[in-house]
Design an enzyme around this catalytic site. Structure first.
Site, short mmCIF file in Angstrom:
data_model
loop_
_atom_site.label_atom_id
_atom_site.label_comp_id
_atom_site.label_asym_id
_atom_site.label_seq_id
_atom_site.Cartn_x
_atom_site.Cartn_y
_atom_site.Cartn_z
CB CYS A 172 -8.14 8.19 -5.01
SG CYS A 172 -7.94 6.41 -4.70
CB CYS A 225 -2.01 4.04 -8.50
SG CYS A 225 -1.92 4.31 -6.70
CG ASN A 226 -4.62 9.98 -8.80
OD1 ASN A 226 -4.56 11.02 -9.45
ND2 ASN A 226 -5.58 9.08 -9.00
CB THR A 227 -1.21 7.20 -3.76
OG1 THR A 227 -2.54 7.62 -3.46
CG2 THR A 227 -0.34 7.38 -2.53
CB ALA A 228 1.56 4.60 -7.57
CG ASP A 279 -1.91 1.14 1.19
OD1 ASP A 279 -2.91 1.02 0.47
OD2 ASP A 279 -1.68 2.16 1.87
NE ARG A 280 -0.34 1.92 -4.10
CZ ARG A 280 -1.11 0.83 -3.94
NH1 ARG A 280 -0.58 -0.34 -3.63
NH2 ARG A 280 -2.42 0.90 -4.08
CB THR A 281 -1.87 5.61 1.63
OG1 THR A 281 -2.41 6.25 0.47
CG2 THR A 281 -2.21 6.44 2.86
CE LYS A 288 -7.19 1.50 -2.75
NZ LYS A 288 -6.53 1.03 -3.98
CB THR A 321 -5.02 8.12 -0.69
OG1 THR A 321 -3.81 8.62 -1.29
CG2 THR A 321 -5.70 7.15 -1.64
#
Length: 244
Positions: A207, A94-97, A59-61, A177, A138
C-alpha cells in the site's frame, strides 16, 4: 489498448502522467521519488510530470469489499485527462487501484505501467529463487488477489497476515491517510514477527502509504517499496536513467 512493451528511445524526454489522489501522501511520495531517482544535473534535466491529485475517487477497498461506490469511471476520467494534457505514459501510485487496471487501460492510447507487474519483475530479478513473499496491504488488495495473480506467474506464493493482524495493518494505513503520527509499535512488530515465523525474509509494502509510514517510524527490514520500483520504471520508460 495500451502496451508497455514500447521503444524507450521513442519516449526520450517525454511526459509522465501521475493518476493520483489515492491518497495525496502516496502521490506526493511518488513524485518525490521520481525527482530524487532521476539522474539530472539541473532543473531542465528533470522529467516533465503531470499530476492529477484526484481525491474524489471513491475508496477502492470499500468497493472491493462490497459496500462502496465503483471508482472505475473516476480513474478512467483522470487517465484520459492526463492523456489529453500530453502525458506519454501513465502511472498510478495505488496498489489497490490496480484491481481496476484492465478496465482503465481499455480507454487509453498511451502506455499505462502496471505497478504490480513491475514489482514482480523486480523480485524475480533480485531474488530469482524466491518461492514465497510476505504482503502488507489494504484489505481490498489482499482480498482482490492482485499480487497473488501476478506473482503466481513467477512461481511465488503470497503470504498475508491473519484477519486480526490485517485489521492492525488497515488501521495503520488509514491512520497515515488521516495524518496520524503515533502508532502502537507492538502491533507492528507482532505483524512482522508473523512473517519471521513463516520463514519469510522479504515483505512487500503493498500500500503506497506503508513506505511513508515505515520511513516515518524508522522501521528497518528487508522491505520492497512498490512506489520506488514504479518511479524507477517510469523514469526508464521515458528514456532517462534511474538511480538506485
Amino acid at each position: 489498448m495500451s502496451d508497455t512493451n514500447f521503444n524507450n528511445e521513442h519516449l526520450n524526454n517525454k511526459t509522465i502522467g501521475i493518476l493520483g489522489g489515492m491518497g495525496p501522501l502516496a502521490t506526493d511520495d511518488l513524485f518525490h521519488k521520481i525527482i530524487i531517482l532521476t539522474e539530472a544535473k539541473n532543473d531542465n534535466e528533470h522529467i516533465h510530470i503531470l499530476i492529477d491529485n484526484y481525491t474524489a475517487i471513491p475508496d477502492r477497498t470499500s468497493y472491493i469489499l462490497g459496500y462502496g461506490e465503483d471508482p472505475t469511471k473516476y480513474m478512467v476520467e483522470a487517465a484520459m485527462k492526463l492523456e489529453l494534457m500530453g502525458a506519454d505514459v501513465i502511472i498510478m501510485p495505488c496498489n489497490t487501484a490496480h484491481y481496476f487496471y484492465d478496465e482503465i487501460v481499455k480507454y487509453l492510447r498511451i502506455p499505462f505501467i502496471n505497478m504490480i507487474e513491475e514489482v514482480a519483475k523486480k523480485i524475480k530479478k533480485v531474488k530469482p529463487d524466491a518461492s514465497k513473499i510476505g504482503l502488507l496491504a489494504t484489505a481490498g488488495t489482499c482480498k482482490s488477489g492482485v499480487y497473488d495473480k501476478v506473482l503466481k506467474k513467477y512461481g511465488i506464493d503470497v503470504i498475508k497476515p491473519n484477519d486480526a493482524d490485517q485489521d492492525k495493518v488497515s488501521d495503520l494505513i488509514y491512520g497515515i491517510k488521516a495524518g496520524r503520527t503515533e502508532y502502537n509499535m507492538g502491533d507492528i512488530n507482532s505483524i512482522l514477527s508473523f512473517f519471521q515465523l513463516q520463514n519469510i525474509d522479504t515483505v512487500i509494502l503493498g500500500c503506497t502509504e506503508l513506505p511513508v509510514a515505515f520511513q516515518m517510524m524508522n522501521i528497518k527490514g528487508n522491505f520492497i517499496d512498490p512506489t520506488k520500483i514504479l518511479a524507477q520504471s517510469a523514469i526508464e520508460m521515458v528514456g532517462r536513467k534511474a538511480m538506485d
